[in-house]
Design an enzyme around this catalytic site. Structure first.
Site, PDB file in Angstrom:
ATOM      1  N   ARG A 108     -13.091 -14.961  22.102  1.00 16.06           N
ATOM      2  CA  ARG A 108     -12.186 -16.099  22.345  1.00 16.06           C
ATOM      3  C   ARG A 108     -12.501 -17.146  21.282  1.00 16.06           C
ATOM      4  O   ARG A 108     -13.623 -17.649  21.199  1.00 16.06           O
ATOM      5  CB  ARG A 108     -12.391 -16.672  23.749  1.00 16.06           C
ATOM      6  CG  ARG A 108     -11.698 -18.012  23.924  1.00 16.06           C
ATOM      7  CD  ARG A 108     -11.606 -18.453  25.356  1.00 16.06           C
ATOM      8  NE  ARG A 108     -10.586 -17.690  26.047  1.00 16.06           N
ATOM      9  CZ  ARG A 108     -10.011 -18.078  27.208  1.00 16.06           C
ATOM     10  NH1 ARG A 108     -10.379 -19.209  27.787  1.00 16.06           N
ATOM     11  NH2 ARG A 108      -9.084 -17.345  27.778  1.00 16.06           N
ATOM     12  N   HIS A 135      -2.529 -14.554  23.357  1.00 22.06           N
ATOM     13  CA  HIS A 135      -3.412 -14.323  24.512  1.00 22.06           C
ATOM     14  C   HIS A 135      -2.956 -13.025  25.193  1.00 22.06           C
ATOM     15  O   HIS A 135      -2.468 -13.017  26.319  1.00 22.06           O
ATOM     16  CB  HIS A 135      -3.321 -15.509  25.475  1.00 22.06           C
ATOM     17  CG  HIS A 135      -4.392 -15.543  26.525  1.00 22.06           C
ATOM     18  ND1 HIS A 135      -5.471 -14.676  26.533  1.00 22.06           N
ATOM     19  CD2 HIS A 135      -4.568 -16.352  27.609  1.00 22.06           C
ATOM     20  CE1 HIS A 135      -6.248 -14.950  27.570  1.00 22.06           C
ATOM     21  NE2 HIS A 135      -5.724 -15.948  28.242  1.00 22.06           N
ATOM     22  N   GLN A 138      -3.902 -11.813  28.911  1.00 22.36           N
ATOM     23  CA  GLN A 138      -3.183 -12.461  30.010  1.00 22.36           C
ATOM     24  C   GLN A 138      -1.871 -11.733  30.285  1.00 22.36           C
ATOM     25  O   GLN A 138      -1.438 -11.607  31.431  1.00 22.36           O
ATOM     26  CB  GLN A 138      -2.915 -13.928  29.671  1.00 22.36           C
ATOM     27  CG  GLN A 138      -2.264 -14.690  30.795  1.00 22.36           C
ATOM     28  CD  GLN A 138      -3.168 -14.857  32.000  1.00 22.36           C
ATOM     29  OE1 GLN A 138      -4.287 -15.308  31.873  1.00 22.36           O
ATOM     30  NE2 GLN A 138      -2.691 -14.478  33.176  1.00 22.36           N
ATOM     31  N   ASP A 223       2.807 -22.954  31.186  1.00 28.41           N
ATOM     32  CA  ASP A 223       1.403 -23.072  30.777  1.00 28.41           C
ATOM     33  C   ASP A 223       1.145 -24.551  30.509  1.00 28.41           C
ATOM     34  O   ASP A 223       2.086 -25.368  30.456  1.00 28.41           O
ATOM     35  CB  ASP A 223       1.185 -22.224  29.508  1.00 28.41           C
ATOM     36  CG  ASP A 223      -0.274 -22.183  29.033  1.00 28.41           C
ATOM     37  OD1 ASP A 223      -1.174 -22.542  29.810  1.00 28.41           O
ATOM     38  OD2 ASP A 223      -0.490 -21.783  27.874  1.00 28.41           O
ATOM     39  N   CYS A 263      -0.729 -18.865  33.674  1.00 26.33           N
ATOM     40  CA  CYS A 263      -1.995 -18.191  33.346  1.00 26.33           C
ATOM     41  C   CYS A 263      -3.202 -18.930  33.906  1.00 26.33           C
ATOM     42  O   CYS A 263      -4.262 -18.344  34.067  1.00 26.33           O
ATOM     43  CB  CYS A 263      -2.120 -18.003  31.838  1.00 26.33           C
ATOM     44  SG  CYS A 263      -2.227 -19.541  30.902  1.00 26.33           S
ATOM     45  N   ARG A 291      -6.354 -10.145  36.050  1.00 27.84           N
ATOM     46  CA  ARG A 291      -7.110 -10.127  34.786  1.00 27.84           C
ATOM     47  C   ARG A 291      -8.249  -9.118  34.905  1.00 27.84           C
ATOM     48  O   ARG A 291      -8.549  -8.396  33.950  1.00 27.84           O
ATOM     49  CB  ARG A 291      -7.682 -11.526  34.489  1.00 27.84           C
ATOM     50  CG  ARG A 291      -6.650 -12.600  34.156  1.00 27.84           C
ATOM     51  CD  ARG A 291      -5.985 -12.361  32.821  1.00 27.84           C
ATOM     52  NE  ARG A 291      -6.939 -12.305  31.728  1.00 27.84           N
ATOM     53  CZ  ARG A 291      -7.459 -13.370  31.103  1.00 27.84           C
ATOM     54  NH1 ARG A 291      -7.102 -14.589  31.456  1.00 27.84           N
ATOM     55  NH2 ARG A 291      -8.319 -13.214  30.107  1.00 27.84           N
TER      56      ARG A 291
HETATM   57  N1  NVA Z   1      -2.432 -22.103  26.116  1.00 28.16           N
HETATM   58  C1  NVA Z   1      -3.698 -22.284  26.808  1.00 28.16           C
HETATM   59  C2  NVA Z   1      -4.037 -21.068  27.596  1.00 28.16           C
HETATM   60  C3  NVA Z   1      -5.313 -21.187  28.397  1.00 28.16           C
HETATM   61  C4  NVA Z   1      -5.677 -19.907  29.112  1.00 28.16           C
HETATM   62  C5  NVA Z   1      -4.787 -22.602  25.794  1.00 28.16           C
HETATM   63  O1  NVA Z   1      -4.802 -21.990  24.732  1.00 28.16           O
HETATM   64  O2  NVA Z   1      -5.613 -23.473  26.083  1.00 28.16           O
HETATM   65  N1   CP Z   2      -5.998 -17.780  31.850  1.00 31.75           N
HETATM   66  C1   CP Z   2      -7.183 -17.857  31.239  1.00 31.75           C
HETATM   67  O1   CP Z   2      -7.416 -17.247  30.193  1.00 31.75           O
HETATM   68  O2   CP Z   2      -8.097 -18.635  31.881  1.00 31.75           O
HETATM   69  P1   CP Z   2      -9.515 -19.091  31.353  1.00 31.75           P
HETATM   70  O3   CP Z   2      -9.287 -20.075  30.215  1.00 31.75           O
HETATM   71  O4   CP Z   2     -10.191 -19.721  32.534  1.00 31.75           O
HETATM   72  O5   CP Z   2     -10.274 -17.890  30.850  1.00 31.75           O
END
Ligand code: NVA
Ligand code: CP
Length: 307
Positions: A108, A135, A138, A223, A263, A291
Site C-alpha cells: 500500500r 485499489h 477492494q 468513497d 469501501c 475483503r
Molecule cells: N480513496 C480512498 C480509499 C481508502 C480505502 C483513499 O485512497 O484514501
Molecule cells: N477499504 C480499505 O481499503 O480500508 P482500509 O484503508 O482500512 O484498509
C-alpha cells in the site's frame, strides 16, 4: 540486471481475464462458506506474505494478515517507517531482497509507479493493496458482494458518486472486465484520469450532477472526498463535493432493488448521509468482510493453489 517478468502480479484488475476474475470470485464465495462451517482450509501452509504499508489501514491489514494465517501461512507487517524503504533504500533493491525471503508481497503506497517498479524486480507475486491510482483488491470484494446479493453484474448500471479517485479508476476497469455500464457523477475538476476514461469511453457516462446519474442505478457506490495524501485539501473538497452526498433522497431515484457500497472508512454526514450506511439498501458490512475472502482467493490464485 535480472528482472522477473513471468511471475503473476495483481497491480490492477487488468492483470486478470474475465474468466480468472470469475474463478477468484467463486472461490472467495466458497472460502466464505468453508470458514462459516469452521472447516480447515490450509492451502498456503508455510507461505509468508510480506505486507508493506506506507499509508494507514484497518481493513486491508486485518484482512490480509488474518487471511494468510487462516490459509496456514503467516503475514509480516512492514511499515515504511520501520524499514529501510522509509530511509530511501531504492525500491529495486528492496524488491530483490524482500522477494528472496517471502512468497508473496502486498504493498500500500502513494505512487502507482512504485508498485510497478517493485513488481518488475520481484521474484514473487505483488499485490496492489492501494496506490494513488488504483485499489483493485477492494473491487474483488465489491464484485463478490454484488454477486452474492444480486447475481452477475453483467449488463447492470453502476453509479459512482464522488471523486474520480483510485477507487473510481478501479470501477472503470471493473466495468470492462464485468461488462457493466458505469455512470460517474463528480464535480467539475474532479474527473477520473482522462486517458483511462477515453480507453473505456464505450461503457462510461460522465455527469456533473447526481440526480441524472443515479437514474436506472442497480448499484450505487461512493468513497471519501479526500483520499489519503489529500488531507490538506479536506475543506476545499467539502465545499466542492457538497452536492454529491449519497443520501435517502438520492437512493430513491435509483432502481427499487439498488444496493449501496462504500469501501470505508466512511465520513457520515459528508459523502454519505448519517443513516444510509445502516439502511436496508446498504451492504457495506458484507463488502468489508468480503475483503478477507476475496484476498484469500487472490493469494491462492497468484500462488497457483487454484487455477
Ligand atoms: N480513496 C480512498 C480509499 C481508502 C480505502 C483513499 O485512497 O484514501
Ligand atoms: N477499504 C480499505 O481499503 O480500508 P482500509 O484503508 O482500512 O484498509
Amino acid at each position: 540486471m535480472q528482472k522477473h517478468m513471468q511471475t503473476r502480479h495483481f497491480l490492477t484488475l487488468n492483470d486478470l481475464s474475465a474468466d480468472e476474475l470469475n474463478i477468484i470470485i467463486q472461490r472467495a464465495i466458497e472460502l466464505k462458506k468453508i470458514r462459516s462451517e469452521v472447516r480447515l482450509h490450509k492451502t498456503l501452509e508455510g507461505k509468508v506474505l510480506g505486507m508493506i504499508f506506507e499509508k494507514s489501514s484497518t481493513r486491508t491489514r486485518v484482512s490480509f494478515e488474518a487471511g494468510i494465517a487462516q490459509l496456514g501461512g503467516s503475514g509480516l507487517f512492514l511499515s515504511s517507517n520501520d524499514t529501510q524503504l522509509g530511509r530511501g533504500e531504492p525500491i529495486e533493491d528492496s524488491a530483490r531482497v524482500i522477494s528472496s525471503m517471502v512468497d508473496i508481497v502486498m504493498i500500500r503506497t502513494y505512487a502507482h509507479q512504485s508498485i510497478q517498479t517493485f513488481a518488475e524486480y520481484s521474484k514473487v507475486p505483488i499485490i496492489n493493496a492501494l496506490s494513488d491510482d488504483y485499489h483493485p483488491c477492494q473491487l474483488l470484494a465489491d464484485i463478490q458482494t454484488y454477486t452474492e446479493h444480486r447475481g452477475n453484474p453483467q449488463g447492470k448500471t453502476v453509479v459512482w458518486v464522488g471523486d474520480g479517485n483510485n477507487m473510481c479508476h478501479s470501477y472503470i476497469n471493473a466495468a470492462r472486465l464485468c461488462d457493466f455500464t458505469l455512470h460517474i457523477a463528480c464535480p467539475k475538476g474532479y474527473e477520473p484520469n482522462a486517458e483511462l476514461m477515453a480507453a473505456n469511453a464505450d461503457r462510461i457516462r460522465l455527469f456533473h450532477n447526481t440526480e441524472e446519474a443515479v437514474k436506472g442505478a442497480d448499484w450505487v457506490v461512493t468513497d471519501t472526498w479526500a483520499s489519503m495524501g489529500q488531507e490538506e485539501e479536506k475543506k476545499i473538497r467539502e465545499d466542492a463535493f457538497a452536492a454529491f452526498q449519497v443520501n435517502e433522497e438520492l437512493m430513491q431515484l435509483a432502481n427499487k432493488d439498488a444496493i449501496f457500497m462504500h469501501c470505508l472508512p466512511a465520513y457520515r454526514g459528508l459523502e454519505i448521509s448519517d443513516t444510509i450506511m445502516d439502511s436496508p439498501c446498504s451492504v457495506v458490512w458484507d463488502e468489508a468482510e468480503n475483503r478477507l475472502h476475496a484476498q484469500k482467493a487472490l493469494m491462492e490464485f497468484l500462488l497457483g493453489a487454484i487455477t
